[in-house]
Design an enzyme around this catalytic site. Structure first.
Site, PDB file in Angstrom:
ATOM      1  N   LYS A  20       2.795   3.560  -5.704  1.00 19.95           N
ATOM      2  CA  LYS A  20       2.239   2.587  -6.662  1.00 19.95           C
ATOM      3  C   LYS A  20       3.276   2.151  -7.699  1.00 19.95           C
ATOM      4  CE  LYS A  20      -0.972   3.412  -3.982  1.00 19.95           C
ATOM      5  NZ  LYS A  20      -0.896   2.622  -2.708  1.00 19.95           N
ATOM      6  N   ASP A  43      -3.226  -3.022  -2.470  1.00 21.03           N
ATOM      7  CA  ASP A  43      -4.282  -2.001  -2.485  1.00 21.03           C
ATOM      8  C   ASP A  43      -4.170  -1.161  -3.757  1.00 21.03           C
ATOM      9  OD1 ASP A  43      -5.201   0.900  -0.492  1.00 21.03           O
ATOM     10  OD2 ASP A  43      -6.452  -0.527  -1.569  1.00 21.03           O
ATOM     11  N   ASN A  44      -5.280  -0.542  -4.166  1.00 20.28           N
ATOM     12  CA  ASN A  44      -5.278   0.485  -5.220  1.00 20.28           C
ATOM     13  C   ASN A  44      -4.915  -0.001  -6.612  1.00 20.28           C
ATOM     14  OD1 ASN A  44      -3.671   2.081  -2.618  1.00 20.28           O
ATOM     15  ND2 ASN A  44      -5.748   2.657  -3.207  1.00 20.28           N
ATOM     16  N   ASP A  61       0.843  -1.204   0.000  1.00 20.50           N
ATOM     17  CA  ASP A  61       0.000   0.000   0.000  1.00 20.50           C
ATOM     18  C   ASP A  61       0.875   1.249   0.000  1.00 20.50           C
ATOM     19  OD1 ASP A  61      -2.553   1.436   2.184  1.00 20.50           O
ATOM     20  OD2 ASP A  61      -2.298   1.501  -0.001  1.00 20.50           O
ATOM     21  N   GLU A 119     -11.386   4.158  -0.810  1.00 15.58           N
ATOM     22  CA  GLU A 119     -11.777   4.470   0.571  1.00 15.58           C
ATOM     23  C   GLU A 119     -12.636   5.733   0.656  1.00 15.58           C
ATOM     24  OE1 GLU A 119      -8.677   3.668  -0.349  1.00 15.58           O
ATOM     25  OE2 GLU A 119      -7.254   5.233   0.120  1.00 15.58           O
TER      26      GLU A 119
HETATM   27  O1  LIG Z   1      -0.723   7.191  -3.193  1.00 15.97           O
HETATM   28  C1  LIG Z   1      -1.235   6.406  -2.405  1.00 15.97           C
HETATM   29  N1  LIG Z   1      -0.516   5.712  -1.527  1.00 15.97           N
HETATM   30  C2  LIG Z   1       0.915   5.956  -1.470  1.00 15.97           C
HETATM   31  C3  LIG Z   1       1.352   5.663  -0.080  1.00 15.97           C
HETATM   32  C4  LIG Z   1       2.553   5.988   0.322  1.00 15.97           C
HETATM   33  C5  LIG Z   1       2.961   5.748   1.713  1.00 15.97           C
HETATM   34  O2  LIG Z   1       3.938   4.713   1.721  1.00 15.97           O
HETATM   35  C6  LIG Z   1       5.113   5.216   2.328  1.00 15.97           C
HETATM   36  N2  LIG Z   1       6.227   4.447   1.823  1.00 15.97           N
HETATM   37  C7  LIG Z   1       6.946   4.670   0.697  1.00 15.97           C
HETATM   38  N3  LIG Z   1       7.907   3.709   0.607  1.00 15.97           N
HETATM   39  C8  LIG Z   1       7.753   2.910   1.673  1.00 15.97           C
HETATM   40  C9  LIG Z   1       8.598   1.751   1.970  1.00 15.97           C
HETATM   41  F1  LIG Z   1       8.046   0.632   1.477  1.00 15.97           F
HETATM   42  F2  LIG Z   1       9.799   1.923   1.428  1.00 15.97           F
HETATM   43  F3  LIG Z   1       8.753   1.634   3.255  1.00 15.97           F
HETATM   44  C10 LIG Z   1       6.721   3.354   2.443  1.00 15.97           C
HETATM   45  C11 LIG Z   1       5.102   6.700   2.026  1.00 15.97           C
HETATM   46  O3  LIG Z   1       5.978   7.400   2.881  1.00 15.97           O
HETATM   47  C12 LIG Z   1       3.634   6.987   2.311  1.00 15.97           C
HETATM   48  O4  LIG Z   1       3.371   7.005   3.698  1.00 15.97           O
HETATM   49  C13 LIG Z   1      -2.712   6.235  -2.370  1.00 15.97           C
HETATM   50  C14 LIG Z   1      -3.473   7.183  -3.067  1.00 15.97           C
HETATM   51  C15 LIG Z   1      -4.849   7.067  -3.051  1.00 15.97           C
HETATM   52  N4  LIG Z   1      -5.593   8.043  -3.770  1.00 15.97           N
HETATM   53  O5  LIG Z   1      -6.852   7.915  -3.847  1.00 15.97           O
HETATM   54  O6  LIG Z   1      -4.987   8.993  -4.319  1.00 15.97           O
HETATM   55  C16 LIG Z   1      -5.504   6.045  -2.361  1.00 15.97           C
HETATM   56  C17 LIG Z   1      -4.733   5.102  -1.677  1.00 15.97           C
HETATM   57  O7  LIG Z   1      -5.321   4.068  -0.985  1.00 15.97           O
HETATM   58  C18 LIG Z   1      -3.336   5.187  -1.681  1.00 15.97           C
HETATM   59  O8  LIG Z   1      -2.634   4.198  -1.019  1.00 15.97           O
HETATM   60 MG   LIG Z   2      -3.905   2.564  -0.513  1.00 11.85          MG
END
Ligand SMILES: O=C(NC/C=C/[C@H]1O[C@@H](n2cnc(C(F)(F)F)c2)[C@H](O)[C@@H]1O)c1cc([N+](=O)[O-])cc(O)c1O
Ligand SMILES: [Mg+2]
Length: 214
Positions: free
Chosen positions: A144, A169-170, A141, A199
Site C-alpha cells: 500500500k 484496491d484497499n 493491489d 474481502e
Molecule cells: O497488504 C495487502 N496487500 C499487499 C500485497 C502485496 C503483494 O504484492 C506483491 N508485490 C509487491 N511489489 C510488487 C510489484 F509491484 F513490485 F511487483 C508486487 C507482494 O509480493 C505481495 O504478493 C492487503 C492486505 C489486506 N488486509 O486486509 O490486510 C487486504 C488486501 O486486499 C490487501 O491487498
Molecule cells: Mg488487496
C-alpha cells in the site's frame, strides 16, 4: 514440512476447480477463503466491481501490480479480448510460483505475462521489454505504500495516456492515505470511490477508480 497458505489455496483450486474453467477457479478460491482460510485476494464483492470496470473498458493493455496467488489475474484475464496484452508484476518468488499454477489451471497462461521483480525496477523497462506504449488499465493491489510512488513513476515513464484508468484496491482497509490524497486532489485525475467491503468480511473497504486526464 509445513505448507504455506498460498500452497493450500492452490491445492483447493486443484481439488475443487475444473481445469480450463476460470470461473470455477475464482469460485474455488472464494470458497476456500470464506470457509477455510482468509487470504488477501480482492474477493468476490470487489471482484464484481473489477469485472465491470474491465468489461466496460475492453482494454488492449493491462498492468496488475501485485499478483499474489493470481486470483484477480484470473478474474481480469478471463474478460480480455484475445490479442490483449496483460502484464502482472509479483515481487515474491514463492507467490509467483503459486500464481503461475493457478493461472495455468484456469487455462489462461497464454493471456498473462507474469513478471517477477520490483515495481521500481520494472516500470521503467516495460515499454522496451514488452513493446507496450501505454496501459489502458492498471490494477493496484500490491504494497500500500507503493501505490503513490509507482503511480508517479508510471506518469514519469509515459505509461499513461488520456483516458487510462487506475483501479486501486484497499483504499480504506488497510488504506492508502497518501495515494488517495494525491489522486483526489490532482488536476491530472478524475476519481470515483466504489464503496464495498474488505474481502470475505463485513469491514468497509473499496476501490478507487481514477481516470488520467493527461
Ligand atoms: O497488504 C495487502 N496487500 C499487499 C500485497 C502485496 C503483494 O504484492 C506483491 N508485490 C509487491 N511489489 C510488487 C510489484 F509491484 F513490485 F511487483 C508486487 C507482494 O509480493 C505481495 O504478493 C492487503 C492486505 C489486506 N488486509 O486486509 O490486510 C487486504 C488486501 O486486499 C490487501 O491487498
Ligand atoms: Mg488487496
Amino acid at each position: 514440512t509445513q505448507s504455506t497458505r498460498p500452497q493450500r489455496l492452490l491445492s483447493a483450486v486443484q481439488k475443487n476447480a475444473t481445469r480450463g474453467d476460470p470461473c470455477s477457479v475464482v469460485r474455488a478460491i472464494d470458497d476456500f477463503c470464506r470457509h477455510k482460510e482468509w487470504a488477501m485476494n480482492v474477493g468476490d464483492e470487489k471482484g464484481c466491481i473489477l469485472d465491470s470496470v474491465v468489461s466496460e473498458m475492453n482494454p488492449a493493455a493491462v498492468l496488475e501490480l501485485g499478483t499474489y496467488c493470481g486470483y484477480s489475474t484470473v478474474r481480469i484475464a478471463r474478460l480480455l479480448p484475445p490479442d490483449a496484452k496483460f502484464i502482472t508484476l509479483e515481487f515474491n518468488p514463492g507467490f509467483a510460483a503459486i500464481a503461475r499454477q493457478v493461472i495455468a489451471w484456469a487455462g489462461l497462461e497464454e493471456k498473462v505475462q507474469l513478471v517477477e521483480g520490483a515495481s521500481g525496477d520494472w516500470i521503467p523497462k516495460i515499454k522496451e521489454q514488452f513493446g507496450i506504449k501505454t496501459f489502458d488499465l492498471v490494477f493496484l493491489d500490491h504494497w500500500k505504500d507503493r501505490y503513490l510512488p509507482d503511480t508517479k513513476l508510471m506518469e514519469e515513464c509515459g505509461l499513461l495516456r488520456k483516458g487510462s484508468v487506475l483501479l486501486a484496491d484497499n483504499v480504506i482497509c488497510p488504506g492508502t492515505p497518501d495515494y488517495l490524497e494525491y489522486i483526489r486532489s490532482s488536476p491530472k485525475y478524475e476519481s470515483r470511490y466504489f464503496k464495498s467491503h474488505l474481502e470475505y468480511t463485513k469491514v468497509e473497504d473499496g476501490l478507487e477508480k481514477s481516470i488520467f486526464l493527461g
